[in-house]
Design a protein around this motif. Structure first.
Motif, PDB file in Angstrom:
ATOM      1  N   SER A   1      10.874  27.965  34.821  1.00  0.00           N
ATOM      2  CA  SER A   1      11.800  27.588  33.751  1.00  0.00           C
ATOM      3  C   SER A   1      12.418  28.817  33.108  1.00  0.00           C
ATOM      4  CB  SER A   1      11.074  26.768  32.687  1.00  0.00           C
ATOM      5  OG  SER A   1      11.861  26.702  31.498  1.00  0.00           O
ATOM      6  N   GLN A   2      13.718  28.969  33.230  1.00  0.00           N
ATOM      7  CA  GLN A   2      14.360  30.149  32.648  1.00  0.00           C
ATOM      8  C   GLN A   2      14.361  30.076  31.127  1.00  0.00           C
ATOM      9  OE1 GLN A   2      18.630  29.680  34.241  1.00  0.00           O
ATOM     10  NE2 GLN A   2      18.969  30.598  32.230  1.00  0.00           N
ATOM     11  N   ILE A   3      14.326  28.882  30.568  1.00  0.00           N
ATOM     12  CA  ILE A   3      14.285  28.770  29.105  1.00  0.00           C
ATOM     13  C   ILE A   3      12.928  29.254  28.580  1.00  0.00           C
ATOM     14  CG2 ILE A   3      14.293  27.129  27.181  1.00  0.00           C
ATOM     15  CD1 ILE A   3      16.598  25.695  28.491  1.00  0.00           C
ATOM     16  N   GLU A   4      11.858  28.886  29.271  1.00  0.00           N
ATOM     17  CA  GLU A   4      10.534  29.382  28.846  1.00  0.00           C
ATOM     18  C   GLU A   4      10.461  30.900  28.982  1.00  0.00           C
ATOM     19  OE1 GLU A   4       7.395  27.253  30.853  1.00  0.00           O
ATOM     20  OE2 GLU A   4       8.258  25.342  30.184  1.00  0.00           O
TER      21      GLU A   4
ATOM     22  N   THR B   1      27.304  30.362  28.019  1.00  0.00           N
ATOM     23  CA  THR B   1      26.019  29.804  28.402  1.00  0.00           C
ATOM     24  C   THR B   1      25.478  28.933  27.284  1.00  0.00           C
ATOM     25  OG1 THR B   1      23.870  30.345  29.422  1.00  0.00           O
ATOM     26  CG2 THR B   1      24.481  31.610  27.469  1.00  0.00           C
ATOM     27  N   PHE B   2      24.325  28.367  27.523  1.00  0.00           N
ATOM     28  CA  PHE B   2      23.575  27.668  26.493  1.00  0.00           C
ATOM     29  C   PHE B   2      22.584  28.671  25.924  1.00  0.00           C
ATOM     30  CE2 PHE B   2      19.715  25.387  25.261  1.00  0.00           C
ATOM     31  CZ  PHE B   2      20.226  24.443  24.389  1.00  0.00           C
TER      32      PHE B   2
ATOM     33  N   LYS C   1      27.693  19.137  21.474  1.00  0.00           N
ATOM     34  CA  LYS C   1      26.867  19.279  22.672  1.00  0.00           C
ATOM     35  C   LYS C   1      27.714  19.649  23.873  1.00  0.00           C
ATOM     36  CE  LYS C   1      22.977  16.764  21.137  1.00  0.00           C
ATOM     37  NZ  LYS C   1      21.854  15.897  21.447  1.00  0.00           N
ATOM     38  N   GLY C   2      27.107  20.337  24.789  1.00  0.00           N
ATOM     39  CA  GLY C   2      27.815  20.773  25.978  1.00  0.00           C
ATOM     40  C   GLY C   2      27.536  22.239  26.220  1.00  0.00           C
ATOM     41  N   VAL C   3      28.089  22.767  27.287  1.00  0.00           N
ATOM     42  CA  VAL C   3      27.832  24.161  27.643  1.00  0.00           C
ATOM     43  C   VAL C   3      29.152  24.866  27.916  1.00  0.00           C
ATOM     44  CG1 VAL C   3      26.585  25.708  29.179  1.00  0.00           C
ATOM     45  CG2 VAL C   3      25.642  23.453  28.683  1.00  0.00           C
TER      46      VAL C   3
ATOM     47  N   ILE D   1      36.965  21.502  27.904  1.00  0.00           N
ATOM     48  CA  ILE D   1      35.813  21.217  28.754  1.00  0.00           C
ATOM     49  C   ILE D   1      36.079  19.904  29.498  1.00  0.00           C
ATOM     50  CG2 ILE D   1      33.334  20.749  28.820  1.00  0.00           C
ATOM     51  CD1 ILE D   1      33.004  22.466  26.371  1.00  0.00           C
ATOM     52  N   ARG D   2      36.352  20.021  30.762  1.00  0.00           N
ATOM     53  CA  ARG D   2      36.674  18.857  31.587  1.00  0.00           C
ATOM     54  C   ARG D   2      37.727  17.972  30.919  1.00  0.00           C
ATOM     55  NH1 ARG D   2      31.130  19.436  32.211  1.00  0.00           N
ATOM     56  NH2 ARG D   2      30.651  17.882  30.633  1.00  0.00           N
TER      57      ARG D   2
ATOM     58  N   ARG E   1      38.589  17.734  27.819  1.00  0.00           N
ATOM     59  CA  ARG E   1      38.351  17.418  26.415  1.00  0.00           C
ATOM     60  C   ARG E   1      38.482  18.702  25.600  1.00  0.00           C
ATOM     61  NH1 ARG E   1      33.376  16.154  23.668  1.00  0.00           N
ATOM     62  NH2 ARG E   1      32.288  17.132  25.398  1.00  0.00           N
TER      63      ARG E   1
ATOM     64  N   LEU F   1      15.788  34.255  40.305  1.00  0.00           N
ATOM     65  CA  LEU F   1      16.595  33.601  39.269  1.00  0.00           C
ATOM     66  C   LEU F   1      15.671  33.133  38.143  1.00  0.00           C
ATOM     67  CD1 LEU F   1      19.398  32.470  38.400  1.00  0.00           C
ATOM     68  CD2 LEU F   1      18.737  30.349  39.541  1.00  0.00           C
TER      69      LEU F   1
ATOM     70  N   ARG G   1      31.307  27.701  29.692  1.00  0.00           N
ATOM     71  CA  ARG G   1      31.126  28.374  30.979  1.00  0.00           C
ATOM     72  C   ARG G   1      32.305  29.272  31.315  1.00  0.00           C
ATOM     73  NH1 ARG G   1      26.641  26.160  32.991  1.00  0.00           N
ATOM     74  NH2 ARG G   1      26.241  24.006  32.415  1.00  0.00           N
TER      75      ARG G   1
END
Lengths: 361, 131
Positions: free
Chosen positions: A32-35, A311-312, A289-291, A337-338, A340, A28, A293
């Motif tokens: 760090s997947q972002i790096e 995704t982000f 802000k938020g993601v 989102i939840r 909102r 996976l 999905r």
């Protein structure tokens, strides 16, 4: 029983967090997947994609067979080595899988299909191939490493013999060649330049280690997903499946309706298009802000839709998604989102091109 | 795994709490939890003045991979939130037990602390989970 690629131990030795992916034990991330994402956008990263299914098609009527099997037209492939992206449809025009097909020789084409759909793809292809006398063989003996990023080709080519390196660096986009015992294709699933390299399993670990030595960073499925979504590329099973036509999956550009070519699903596709396509797939960006999905509800003035891949985006620093919404939807699109309702913007895909946000995103 | 500071107590759902000398309690998520989530990209903080109820969601942390509720280990009024996380949610990945704290509660019922796990019990829980 979870399947392992030949590089499984290499991933573990690098400290990868492993997950089950369509029955395969795959990395996976390596921390760090972002790096890892940024490494591919800015330099060079590599992915073990040996779980994907390589299928060789051989026989005098292979081209004719593929013109029947695929929604895109392999007659676009004029020169050996050239590759084409296509959907493989059922009679209803639904997507059985998406794939890449390489024209190696008039009696030899190679396709790469998804891992999770292997069994049904092989069944379908084998069944359809029979009347054409085309031989279908899965190449389980090949591993595959995707080397991607602005510096990917030069790093990889530094490991080839001089003449193969020269040839490989001259390859056009979406073209493949063979050399040094490798099948080297200038293709990928990240939106960056690079190679997808098929290699005999026995030589795969050595190639992986030499790529590491050349400064190519290992990257996992997490980064692969954010990279392909930024690049506007669909993921089978999430963005489309057998109940979805290419019209509803942003894949109209891959359907070749010119001429009288009789491919599987054509009649259904023409009928649904004539009747009017009611749902379309588009990109969205969320500035709050938020993601975003998979599975979230999308609210529009023309009815509800859903988030497909969400995704982000590490490159944009915002959430992005593909959504399927009513074709008539106008402005004022929101995502639940939840509980909102968060406003989102419709956006062109790709979201990111050549390492940079596409203007306006 | 990082060493767990000895003055923390835990919920099974991977939140930690540290009781400060002034009767407040600082709350965050464990290093194990941040590792499971991966790179964090968003933290939805409660408001100062909200009332946290032990065992119910008080905040949300989102990684690229998943969104996860943060349960309040103890009840009480929220007296501080870690605003720095809005711009740097990755602080939780880097320092889950320190700068990555999420909010501070003014304890309303110290007996609730009896229900929490000590570091050894939590470490054992995590270890069994990995099997």
């Amino acid at each position: 029983m979870t399947r392992k690629t030949i590089l499984n131990e290499s991933h573990r030795a690098l400290g990868a967090k492993m997950v089950d992916f369509g029955g395969w034990d795959m990395p996976l991330n390596y921390g760090s997947q972002i790096e890892e994402h940024h490494a591919v956008r800015r330099d060079a990263g590599m992915f073990d994609v040996s779980h994907m299914t390589v299928v060789d098609l051989r026989g005098a009527r292979t081209r004719e067979f593929l013109r029947h099997l695929l929604a895109n037209d392999v007659d676009k492939l004029k020169k050996p080595g050239k590759a084409l992206y296509s959907c493989m449809l059922n009679e209803q025009g639904g997507v059985i899988d998406d794939l890449i097909v390489y024209f190696v020789a008039e009696d030899f084409f190679r396709t790469v299909v998804n891992a999770a759909t292997r069994d049904k793809d092989l069944d379908w292809i084998t069944r359809q191939a029979q009347p054409f006398g085309v031989e279908v063989s899965e190449r389980r003996d090949l591993a595959m490493i995707a080397v991607q990023g602005p510096n990917a080709r030069s790093r990889a080519a530094s490991l080839f013999t001089p003449e193969v390196a020269v040839q490989a660096l001259k390859l056009g986009k979406f073209v493949a060649m063979q050399g040094d015992g490798l099948f080297i294709a200038r293709t990928g699933y990240t939106g960056e330049d690079g190679f997808e390299i098929m290699v005999d399993e026995g030589a795969a670990v050595d190639l992986w280690n030499r790529l590491l030595g050349a400064g190519v960073k290992p990257a996992g499925l997490g980064a692969r997903d954010t990279l392909r979504l930024e690049a506007g590329m669909n993921l089978y099973g999430q963005d489309m499946d057998e109940t979805i036509t290419p019209w509803e999956a942003g894949l109209a550009w891959t359907v070749a309706l010119g001429g009288e070519r009789d491919f599987i699903g054509r009649a259904a596709l023409e009928a649904t298009r004539a009747a009017g396509v009611e749902r379309v797939m588009v990109g969205i960006i969320m500035d709050e802000k938020g993601v975003l999905r998979h599975g979230q509800t999308v609210l529009t003035d023309a009815g509800n839709g859903e988030v497909l891949s969400g995704t982000f985006s590490p490159t944009l620093g915002k959430a992005i998604a593909f959504v399927r919404i009513p074709a008539a939807a106008g402005e004022g699109v929101r995502v639940d989102i939840r509980g909102r309702e968060v406003p989102v913007r419709l956006a062109g895909v790709p979201f990111v091109r050549d390492g940079q946000a596409v203007a306006g995103n | 795994m990082k060493e767990i500071p000895g003055d923390l107590m835990f919920l099974k759902s991977h939140e930690w709490v540290r009781v400060e000398d002034n009767g407040t309690a600082t709350v965050g998520i464990s290093d194990h939890a941040q590792e499971l989530l991966g790179d964090l990209v968003y933290v939805e903080l409660p408001n100062v003045g909200d009332t946290a109820q032990a065992g119910t969601a008080a905040a949300v942390v989102e990684s690229v991979k998943a969104a996860s509720d943060v349960y309040a280990p103890v009840s009480g009024e929220i007296v501080a939130v870690n605003d720095a996380l809005a711009d740097k949610p990755e602080t939780i990945n880097e320092d889950a037990y320190g700068d990555g704290w999420i909010f501070v509660v003014k304890l309303s019922d110290r007996d609730e602390l009896q229900e929490l796990l000590d570091p050894d019990a939590y470490a054992e829980l995590v270890e069994n989970e990995d099997d």
